[in-house]
Design an enzyme around this catalytic site. Structure first.
Site, PDB file in Angstrom:
ATOM      1  N   GLY A 119       7.609   1.572   4.594  1.00 18.29           N
ATOM      2  CA  GLY A 119       6.392   2.393   4.563  1.00 18.29           C
ATOM      3  C   GLY A 119       5.373   1.862   3.580  1.00 18.29           C
ATOM      4  N   LEU A 120       5.546   0.601   3.176  1.00 14.02           N
ATOM      5  CA  LEU A 120       4.664  -0.012   2.173  1.00 14.02           C
ATOM      6  C   LEU A 120       3.825  -1.140   2.781  1.00 14.02           C
ATOM      7  CD1 LEU A 120       7.314  -0.127  -0.712  1.00 14.02           C
ATOM      8  CD2 LEU A 120       5.431   1.502  -0.497  1.00 14.02           C
ATOM      9  N   PRO A 151       9.805  -4.076  -0.603  1.00  8.10           N
ATOM     10  CA  PRO A 151      10.935  -3.708   0.258  1.00  8.10           C
ATOM     11  C   PRO A 151      10.523  -3.696   1.733  1.00  8.10           C
ATOM     12  CG  PRO A 151      10.756  -2.201  -1.606  1.00  8.10           C
ATOM     13  CD  PRO A 151       9.545  -3.083  -1.661  1.00  8.10           C
ATOM     14  N   VAL A 152      11.463  -4.093   2.611  1.00  2.00           N
ATOM     15  CA  VAL A 152      11.177  -4.227   4.051  1.00  2.00           C
ATOM     16  C   VAL A 152      11.412  -2.891   4.771  1.00  2.00           C
ATOM     17  CG1 VAL A 152      11.918  -5.426   6.157  1.00  2.00           C
ATOM     18  CG2 VAL A 152      11.743  -6.679   4.000  1.00  2.00           C
ATOM     19  N   ALA A 153      10.578  -2.636   5.789  1.00  2.00           N
ATOM     20  CA  ALA A 153      10.679  -1.408   6.600  1.00  2.00           C
ATOM     21  C   ALA A 153      10.716  -0.170   5.710  1.00  2.00           C
ATOM     22  CB  ALA A 153      11.908  -1.454   7.520  1.00  2.00           C
ATOM     23  N   ASP A 202      -2.208  -1.477  10.327  1.00  2.00           N
ATOM     24  CA  ASP A 202      -2.366  -1.510   8.867  1.00  2.00           C
ATOM     25  C   ASP A 202      -2.957  -2.827   8.379  1.00  2.00           C
ATOM     26  OD1 ASP A 202      -1.348   1.007   8.508  1.00  2.00           O
ATOM     27  OD2 ASP A 202       0.652   0.347   7.883  1.00  2.00           O
ATOM     28  N   GLY A 262       4.963  -6.189   6.067  1.00  5.15           N
ATOM     29  CA  GLY A 262       4.652  -7.205   7.077  1.00  5.15           C
ATOM     30  C   GLY A 262       3.146  -7.349   7.274  1.00  5.15           C
ATOM     31  N   SER A 263       2.456  -6.222   7.337  1.00  4.30           N
ATOM     32  CA  SER A 263       1.003  -6.239   7.554  1.00  4.30           C
ATOM     33  C   SER A 263       0.283  -6.960   6.421  1.00  4.30           C
ATOM     34  CB  SER A 263       0.460  -4.810   7.625  1.00  4.30           C
ATOM     35  OG  SER A 263       1.154  -4.077   8.594  1.00  4.30           O
ATOM     36  N   THR A 264       0.760  -6.764   5.204  1.00  5.80           N
ATOM     37  CA  THR A 264       0.058  -7.367   4.074  1.00  5.80           C
ATOM     38  C   THR A 264       0.304  -8.876   4.016  1.00  5.80           C
ATOM     39  OG1 THR A 264      -0.566  -7.010   1.781  1.00  5.80           O
ATOM     40  CG2 THR A 264       1.794  -6.964   2.252  1.00  5.80           C
ATOM     41  N   LYS A 319       0.853  -1.202   0.000  1.00 10.23           N
ATOM     42  CA  LYS A 319       0.000   0.000   0.000  1.00 10.23           C
ATOM     43  C   LYS A 319       0.880   1.240   0.000  1.00 10.23           C
ATOM     44  CE  LYS A 319       0.880   1.536   4.365  1.00 10.23           C
ATOM     45  NZ  LYS A 319       1.686   2.701   4.604  1.00 10.23           N
TER      46      LYS A 319
HETATM   47  P1  ATP Z   1       4.165   0.000   7.643  1.00 18.63           P
HETATM   48  O1  ATP Z   1       4.030   0.700   6.325  1.00 18.63           O
HETATM   49  O2  ATP Z   1       2.944  -0.839   8.019  1.00 18.63           O
HETATM   50  O3  ATP Z   1       4.648   0.859   8.751  1.00 18.63           O
HETATM   51  P2  ATP Z   1       6.679  -0.991   6.806  1.00 18.63           P
HETATM   52  O4  ATP Z   1       6.544  -1.235   5.323  1.00 18.63           O
HETATM   53  O5  ATP Z   1       7.307   0.304   7.201  1.00 18.63           O
HETATM   54  O6  ATP Z   1       5.260  -1.140   7.458  1.00 18.63           O
HETATM   55  P3  ATP Z   1       7.513  -3.693   7.225  1.00 18.63           P
HETATM   56  O7  ATP Z   1       8.077  -4.038   5.887  1.00 18.63           O
HETATM   57  O8  ATP Z   1       6.189  -4.239   7.581  1.00 18.63           O
HETATM   58  O9  ATP Z   1       7.516  -2.112   7.452  1.00 18.63           O
HETATM   59  O10 ATP Z   1       8.624  -4.127   8.302  1.00 18.63           O
HETATM   60  C1  ATP Z   1       8.595  -3.651   9.620  1.00 18.63           C
HETATM   61  C2  ATP Z   1       9.311  -4.648  10.506  1.00 18.63           C
HETATM   62  O11 ATP Z   1       8.511  -5.834  10.612  1.00 18.63           O
HETATM   63  C3  ATP Z   1      10.663  -5.080   9.988  1.00 18.63           C
HETATM   64  O12 ATP Z   1      11.615  -4.757  10.956  1.00 18.63           O
HETATM   65  C4  ATP Z   1      10.560  -6.591   9.806  1.00 18.63           C
HETATM   66  O13 ATP Z   1      11.686  -7.275  10.284  1.00 18.63           O
HETATM   67  C5  ATP Z   1       9.333  -6.996  10.592  1.00 18.63           C
HETATM   68  N1  ATP Z   1       8.564  -8.088   9.920  1.00 18.63           N
HETATM   69  C6  ATP Z   1       7.977  -9.121  10.518  1.00 18.63           C
HETATM   70  N2  ATP Z   1       7.361  -9.921   9.632  1.00 18.63           N
HETATM   71  C7  ATP Z   1       7.549  -9.365   8.423  1.00 18.63           C
HETATM   72  C8  ATP Z   1       7.160  -9.729   7.102  1.00 18.63           C
HETATM   73  N3  ATP Z   1       6.426 -10.821   6.865  1.00 18.63           N
HETATM   74  N4  ATP Z   1       7.525  -8.911   6.092  1.00 18.63           N
HETATM   75  C9  ATP Z   1       8.223  -7.780   6.350  1.00 18.63           C
HETATM   76  N5  ATP Z   1       8.642  -7.408   7.562  1.00 18.63           N
HETATM   77  C10 ATP Z   1       8.308  -8.181   8.607  1.00 18.63           C
END
Ligand code: ATP
Length: 298
Positions: free
Chosen positions: A98-99, A94-96, A136, A102-104, A11
């Protein structure tokens, strides 16, 4: 049916406003959320017992701390699910960033278990349960275009966003959402987004007005932590993006392009930099969300 494949869509926030800090420590927000075609692929298979998780990414936990694992545990605790589950995550978001990566994944696991075990839970019931995992998660269960209030879990469906081609640019470092909110000073917020204006632009299906109504009060907070966010945004605008803004708590910046070719041209600007660059587009709740779903019988 003992296997299902779920597309776990990313998202972006078209708007993000923070109203106040609540007594429970969460922030009250008002934001317009939008699903993207970009998605992790979540494969679920019924097994004899237990919850097992495999992931293609070394950046996320492989065990009980993974939100996908916790979603499975939540569903198993709440409903009669015989046997166990194997989860395979193919990470593309991409992890952490803002997309809502993890929630999705968590939302996809909830939807998938609902299908695999024939639980017949409504989207609303899954959203309510999913809120326990993160603010989220409900939006990710539902997808499409929605206004999120409360701590993000109270959803109102909005008119479908017209198709928009986007470029996502993420600097190498991620940020923690909690840290960004921790650094937010409510009395120092400059300009706030006008959600009414955004909703009007969505109803009129005018990409130009949607682009003009973008706004995120967390952007100036994250810029202090990751100054590259500002540079990326400026470079995208200089290169001709219709508009550009940070998504969620960042640090990913998205640019709205005129069309697919324009998006690919904008992406080239970052070709030789250390950034993750993804061309994607917005999708709607019903027509596109379930296109990647598949089931297999063994
Ligand atoms: P949001 O936009 O909801 O704030 P985000 O995109 O900033 O989320 P995520 O990619 O969800 O952040 O990652 C946040 C943290 O959650 C990371 O430190 C990661 O290690 C942890 N995490 C746990 N499970 C998952 C997963 N399935 N995918 C991604 N990150 C995960």
């Amino acid at each position: 049916m003992n296997q299902v494949v779920e597309a776990a869509h990313a998202k972006i926030n078209l708007t993000l406003n923070v109203i106040r800090r609540r007594e429970d420590g969460y922030h009250e927000v008002e934001m317009v959320m939008q699903s993207l075609e970009l998605a992790d692929i979540v494969r679920l298979r019924q097994v004899e017992s237990g919850i097992r998780l495999k992931t293609s990414s070394a950046q996320i936990p492989a065990g009980k701390d993974n939100l996908a694992w916790r979603a499975a545990q939540l569903m198993f605790g709440r409903f009669e699910c015989t046997g166990g589950l194997e989860i395979q995550l193919e990470k593309r978001i991409p992890v952490a960033a803002g997309l809502a990566g993890g929630s999705t994944d968590a939302a996809a696991v909830m939807r998938g278990i609902n299908r695999l075990w024939g639980l017949q839970q409504s989207t609303e019931a899954l959203c309510e349960l999913g809120a326990r995992l993160g603010s989220d998660v409900p939006f990710c269960v539902r997808g499409g275009t929605a206004l999120a209030r409360g701590r993000g879990e109270l959803l109102t469906g909005l008119p479908d966003c017209p198709p928009l081609w986007l470029v996502l640019v993420k600097p190498p470092l991620g940020v923690s959402t909690a840290e960004v909110y921790g650094n937010l000073r409510l009395d120092r917020i400059g300009e706030r987004p006008d959600n009414e204006k955004m909703i009007e632009a969505l109803a009129e299906k005018r990409p130009g007005s949607i682009a003009a109504a973008l706004g995120n009060v967390l952007e100036e907070v994250t810029v202090q932590m990751v100054p590259q966010v500002q540079g990326i945004k400026q470079e995208l605008l200089r290169a001709g993006a219709v508009n550009a803004m940070m998504s969620g708590s960042g640090p990913t910046v998205f640019a709205i392009a005129e069309d697919e070719n324009h998006a690919r041209t904008l992406a080239k600007v970052f070709e030789h930099k250390e950034y993750t660059v993804i061309v994607t587009r917005t999708i709607n709740q019903n027509s596109d969300m379930h296109a990647a779903h598949g089931t297999t019988d063994e």
